[in-house]
Design a protein around this motif. Structure first.
Motif, short mmCIF file in Angstrom:
data_model
loop_
_atom_site.label_atom_id
_atom_site.label_comp_id
_atom_site.label_asym_id
_atom_site.label_seq_id
_atom_site.Cartn_x
_atom_site.Cartn_y
_atom_site.Cartn_z
N GLU A 113 15.94 87.63 27.00
CA GLU A 113 16.54 88.96 26.87
C GLU A 113 17.13 89.18 25.48
OE1 GLU A 113 20.32 91.04 28.88
OE2 GLU A 113 18.80 90.39 30.32
N MET A 114 17.85 88.19 24.98
CA MET A 114 18.46 88.30 23.65
C MET A 114 17.37 88.41 22.57
SD MET A 114 21.84 85.78 23.85
CE MET A 114 20.97 84.50 23.07
N ALA A 115 16.24 87.76 22.80
CA ALA A 115 15.14 87.81 21.83
C ALA A 115 14.29 89.07 22.00
CB ALA A 115 14.26 86.56 21.98
N GLY A 116 14.57 89.83 23.04
CA GLY A 116 13.81 91.05 23.29
C GLY A 116 12.38 90.77 23.72
N MET A 117 12.18 89.62 24.37
CA MET A 117 10.83 89.23 24.79
C MET A 117 10.60 89.57 26.26
SD MET A 117 10.20 85.50 23.04
CE MET A 117 8.49 85.46 23.56
#
Length: 109
Positions: free
Chosen positions: A92-96
Motif C-alpha cells: 500500500e505504501m509503495a502504491g502497488m
C-alpha cells in the motif's frame, strides 16, 4: 503493523541466546576497533549483533523484520498472519497492486 521495537529487542535476545558462540565473540570485541569508528564499545557491539541478525535473515531468505516476527510470534499461524499484514502495508505504501506485489515477492495469500 510492522514489528515493534520491543518485538525486535525480544527477537535479538532469542537470536543471541541460541548462539552462545556469537555472544562470546560480541563480548570479546576489540575496543580499539570501536574507538576507531568513533563509537562506544556498546554501540559497536550492537552494530555487530544487528549485522549478524540481518545476515541470518538473508541466509533464510527473509527480510530482517520477517525474522523478528518469526522469532516473536506465538505460533506459525500468527507469524504468517503478521507477515502478510506487514507485506500488505508495504504494498500500500509503495502504491502497488496487491496481486502484483505478491507475484513480485512470491507471496501466497
Amino acid at each position: 503493523m510492522a514489528a515493534s521495537e520491543l518485538q525486535h529487542e525480544q527477537a535479538l535476545k532469542k537470536f543471541l541466546d541460541a548462539r552462545p558462540e556469537l555472544c562470546v565473540e560480541l563480548d570479546n570485541l576489540n575496543p580499539l576497533l570501536a574507538q576507531a569508528k568513533g563509537e562506544t564499545l556498546e554501540q559497536f557491539r550492537d552494530e555487530r549483533l544487528h549485522e549478524a541478525f540481518e545476515a541470518e535473515a538473508e541466509r533464510l531468505g527473509l527480510f530482517a523484520w520477517e525474522l523478528t516476527l518469526k522469532l516473536t510470534a506465538a505460533t506459525e499461524e500468527d507469524y504468517q498472519a503478521q507477515r502478510l499484514e506487514v507485506h500488505k502495508e508495504v504494498a500500500e505504501m509503495a502504491g502497488m497492486d496487491w496481486l502484483e506485489y505478491c507475484e513480485l515477492y512470491g507471496l501466497e495469500e
